[in-house]
Design a protein around this motif. Structure first.
Motif, mmCIF file in Angstrom:
data_model
loop_
_atom_site.group_PDB
_atom_site.id
_atom_site.type_symbol
_atom_site.label_atom_id
_atom_site.label_comp_id
_atom_site.label_asym_id
_atom_site.label_seq_id
_atom_site.Cartn_x
_atom_site.Cartn_y
_atom_site.Cartn_z
ATOM 1 N N ALA A 157 9.823 8.383 -12.704
ATOM 2 C CA ALA A 157 10.288 7.290 -13.561
ATOM 3 C C ALA A 157 11.294 6.419 -12.828
ATOM 4 C CB ALA A 157 10.912 7.865 -14.826
ATOM 5 N N ARG A 158 12.188 7.062 -12.047
ATOM 6 C CA ARG A 158 13.191 6.285 -11.307
ATOM 7 C C ARG A 158 12.539 5.450 -10.216
ATOM 8 N NH1 ARG A 158 15.375 7.459 -6.697
ATOM 9 N NH2 ARG A 158 14.807 9.663 -6.806
ATOM 10 N N ARG A 159 11.574 6.029 -9.506
ATOM 11 C CA ARG A 159 10.908 5.287 -8.425
ATOM 12 C C ARG A 159 10.134 4.088 -8.986
ATOM 13 N NH1 ARG A 159 9.567 8.566 -3.949
ATOM 14 N NH2 ARG A 159 8.491 6.718 -3.115
ATOM 15 N N LEU A 160 9.479 4.277 -10.118
ATOM 16 C CA LEU A 160 8.749 3.161 -10.728
ATOM 17 C C LEU A 160 9.713 2.107 -11.258
ATOM 18 C CD1 LEU A 160 5.909 5.050 -12.641
ATOM 19 C CD2 LEU A 160 5.672 3.620 -10.603
ATOM 20 N N ALA A 161 10.840 2.556 -11.816
ATOM 21 C CA ALA A 161 11.841 1.609 -12.313
ATOM 22 C C ALA A 161 12.399 0.770 -11.174
ATOM 23 C CB ALA A 161 12.970 2.352 -13.029
ATOM 24 N N ASP A 162 12.548 1.376 -10.002
ATOM 25 C CA ASP A 162 13.037 0.637 -8.832
ATOM 26 C C ASP A 162 12.066 -0.482 -8.445
ATOM 27 O OD1 ASP A 162 15.272 2.227 -8.661
ATOM 28 O OD2 ASP A 162 14.462 3.545 -7.096
ATOM 29 N N GLU B 247 0.811 -1.208 0.000
ATOM 30 C CA GLU B 247 0.000 0.000 0.000
ATOM 31 C C GLU B 247 0.848 1.264 0.000
ATOM 32 O OE1 GLU B 247 -2.897 -0.011 3.036
ATOM 33 O OE2 GLU B 247 -3.868 -1.862 2.377
ATOM 34 N N HIS B 248 2.132 1.146 0.324
ATOM 35 C CA HIS B 248 3.000 2.309 0.356
ATOM 36 C C HIS B 248 3.918 2.358 -0.868
ATOM 37 C CE1 HIS B 248 1.609 2.941 4.447
ATOM 38 N NE2 HIS B 248 1.913 1.692 4.726
ATOM 39 N N SER B 249 3.738 1.463 -1.808
ATOM 40 C CA SER B 249 4.597 1.423 -2.977
ATOM 41 C C SER B 249 4.245 2.555 -3.927
ATOM 42 C CB SER B 249 4.457 0.085 -3.695
ATOM 43 O OG SER B 249 3.192 -0.024 -4.322
ATOM 44 N N MET B 250 5.207 2.928 -4.772
ATOM 45 C CA MET B 250 4.960 3.963 -5.764
ATOM 46 C C MET B 250 3.957 3.478 -6.801
ATOM 47 S SD MET B 250 5.368 6.999 -6.730
ATOM 48 C CE MET B 250 6.447 7.363 -5.349
ATOM 49 N N VAL B 251 4.010 2.188 -7.136
ATOM 50 C CA VAL B 251 3.039 1.625 -8.083
ATOM 51 C C VAL B 251 1.624 1.842 -7.565
ATOM 52 C CG1 VAL B 251 2.137 -0.530 -9.046
ATOM 53 C CG2 VAL B 251 4.593 -0.090 -9.092
ATOM 54 N N TYR B 252 1.399 1.545 -6.299
ATOM 55 C CA TYR B 252 0.072 1.717 -5.712
ATOM 56 C C TYR B 252 -0.371 3.172 -5.781
ATOM 57 C CZ TYR B 252 -3.579 2.033 -2.166
ATOM 58 O OH TYR B 252 -4.742 2.290 -1.504
ATOM 59 N N GLN B 253 0.530 4.098 -5.431
ATOM 60 C CA GLN B 253 0.170 5.509 -5.428
ATOM 61 C C GLN B 253 -0.162 6.009 -6.827
ATOM 62 O OE1 GLN B 253 2.685 8.095 -2.837
ATOM 63 N NE2 GLN B 253 3.734 6.186 -2.308
ATOM 64 N N VAL B 254 0.617 5.573 -7.813
ATOM 65 C CA VAL B 254 0.355 5.992 -9.193
ATOM 66 C C VAL B 254 -0.970 5.421 -9.686
ATOM 67 C CG1 VAL B 254 1.137 5.786 -11.586
ATOM 68 C CG2 VAL B 254 2.767 6.357 -9.780
ATOM 69 N N GLN B 255 -1.214 4.147 -9.413
ATOM 70 C CA GLN B 255 -2.469 3.544 -9.855
ATOM 71 C C GLN B 255 -3.671 4.223 -9.190
ATOM 72 O OE1 GLN B 255 -1.728 -0.625 -8.983
ATOM 73 N NE2 GLN B 255 -1.459 -1.058 -11.155
ATOM 74 N N LYS B 256 -3.532 4.560 -7.923
ATOM 75 C CA LYS B 256 -4.633 5.221 -7.219
ATOM 76 C C LYS B 256 -4.952 6.557 -7.872
ATOM 77 C CE LYS B 256 -6.060 6.482 -2.516
ATOM 78 N NZ LYS B 256 -5.652 6.508 -1.085
ATOM 79 N N ILE B 257 -3.911 7.305 -8.253
ATOM 80 C CA ILE B 257 -4.113 8.587 -8.920
ATOM 81 C C ILE B 257 -4.718 8.380 -10.303
ATOM 82 C CG2 ILE B 257 -2.910 10.547 -9.957
ATOM 83 C CD1 ILE B 257 -0.942 10.389 -7.609
ATOM 84 N N MET B 258 -4.205 7.396 -11.031
ATOM 85 C CA MET B 258 -4.728 7.107 -12.372
ATOM 86 C C MET B 258 -6.226 6.831 -12.340
ATOM 87 S SD MET B 258 -1.952 4.591 -14.151
ATOM 88 C CE MET B 258 -0.379 5.154 -14.813
ATOM 89 N N LEU B 259 -6.652 6.061 -11.356
ATOM 90 C CA LEU B 259 -8.046 5.643 -11.292
ATOM 91 C C LEU B 259 -8.991 6.778 -10.914
ATOM 92 C CD1 LEU B 259 -7.481 2.158 -9.687
ATOM 93 C CD2 LEU B 259 -8.490 2.589 -11.930
#
Length: 357
Positions: free
Chosen positions: A288-293, A252-264
């Motif tokens: 981009a770097r955080r998502l790449a990580d 729930e604290h991942s950058m992927v989660y935060q980006v997806q939440k914003i996208m939705l």
């Protein structure tokens, strides 16, 4: 067609509880038991895995985990394939304590039924992420409320309700050393045509059309000592369960989660990487770097959500392909068709035909 039988309204894979449909956290052994219940051979697995994007090879691996959406689809597929109306009851009987991994060990080595149920309440998300168990005590009873934090069809809701009820009674019988005749099961669904079968799987009484899915057991029964209690095994299982829960919560604290939440929360078709970065108060390069990580990028995440939303529109509505393309901000339906074929390996029309019963 999905309904809100599970008491939580969902929109395009998002949940009011903050839960994510796309986290693969559900052990595949539950679904393999569905295959065994159906008597499927390896060559038959594609029918069970229809609309999940899983291959037979992935499915048969012990270390494969499923998303909530995949698990729900497999349950629906299994129900469609089963010749038995009491499919959910039959499936529940196959779910012995050992099928629940460390959580099962924790429950079966608890001092009493109350401690076992508390273990299920705390760690159920590590095994079935879209299910929640809450416990409340009255003067004489313990009420075990079960709810599902995703929208489910009536049929899948009934299957899951039956399965959970059988697991409850089987677990209780193991711990107290006898059938739990004094317990009650209250189901939300209407009385099914095969209601007479329930007595073969549930040792207690049961009712239908209840306001909530709930198991009730006298408090005195909850404190009967478990002859199989083991302090050392309990402590080790507790450590394992706590570690798994911490790992699950970390998503729930991942950058992927935060980006997806914003996208939705935005129209995806016109939402750019720069927009996402601005919403997160960081530069596009940092995003981009955080998502790449985390092993991904903005474009794959955006495409995955577009693919999910497009497929849901095709399955759950009668909207034309042109209308769906417009909703997803594709100004040219031909571009949408090409993108859809890239995502799903077939045209929108072919997908709709395949997904419609």
């Amino acid at each position: 067609m999905l309904t809100t039988t599970g008491h939580f309204k969902t929109v395009a894979g998002t949940l009011t509880t903050g839960f994510r449909m796309d986290i693969a956290s559900i052990p595949s052994n539950y679904s393999r038991l569905i295959g065994r219940e159906l008597g499927l051979q390896v060559r038959d697995l594609p029918t069970l895995l229809a609309h999940t994007s899983l291959t037979s090879d992935q499915f048969t691996q012990e270390d494969t985990y499923l998303t909530a959406a995949q698990q729900i689809q497999i349950i629906a597929n299994g129900l469609a394939l089963s010749p038995h109306a009491d499919f959910g009851l039959r499936l529940g009987q196959r779910l012995t304590p050992s099928t629940h991994g460390a959580m099962g060990i924790l429950a079966s080595t608890s001092q009493n039924l109350l401690m076992a149920l508390q273990a299920f309440q705390t760690f159920l998300p590590t095994r079935m992420s879209f299910a929640q168990l809450s416990l409340t005590e009255t003067a004489r009873e313990l009420h075990c409320h079960i709810r599902f934090t995703v929208a489910l069809s009536d049929a899948v809701y009934r299957v899951l309700s039956e399965t959970f009820a059988v697991v409850f009674f089987e677990c209780a019988e193991f711990i107290i050393g006898r059938p739990l005749h004094e317990a009650e099961a209250h189901f939300c669904h209407q009385q099914p045509s095969y209601a007479a079968s329930y007595s073969r799987y549930l040792s207690g009484s049961y009712t239908f059309s209840a306001p909530q899915l709930c198991m009730k057991v006298p408090l005195a029964s909850c404190h009967i000592s478990n002859a199989s209690a083991n302090r050392d095994s309990y402590a080790l299982a507790m450590q394992h369960c706590e570690k798994m829960l911490a790992e699950l919560n970390a998503h729930e604290h991942s950058m992927v989660y935060q980006v997806q939440k914003i996208m939705l929360s935005h129209p995806l078709g016109g939402f750019s990487e720069a927009d996402a970065a601005a919403a997160l108060f960081m530069s596009k390069r940092t995003l981009a770097r955080r998502l790449a990580d985390e092993g991904t990028g903005f474009r794959p995440l955006r495409d995955a959500l577009l693919a999910q939303q497009a497929s849901e529109y095709l399955r759950q509505t009668t909207l034309s392909v042109e209308t769906i393309a417009t909703l997803l901000n594709y100004h040219d339906s031909a571009n949408f068709r090409r993108a859809f074929k890239r995502w799903h390996g077939m045209s929108p029309h072919a997908y709709r035909l395949m997904a419609t019963p």
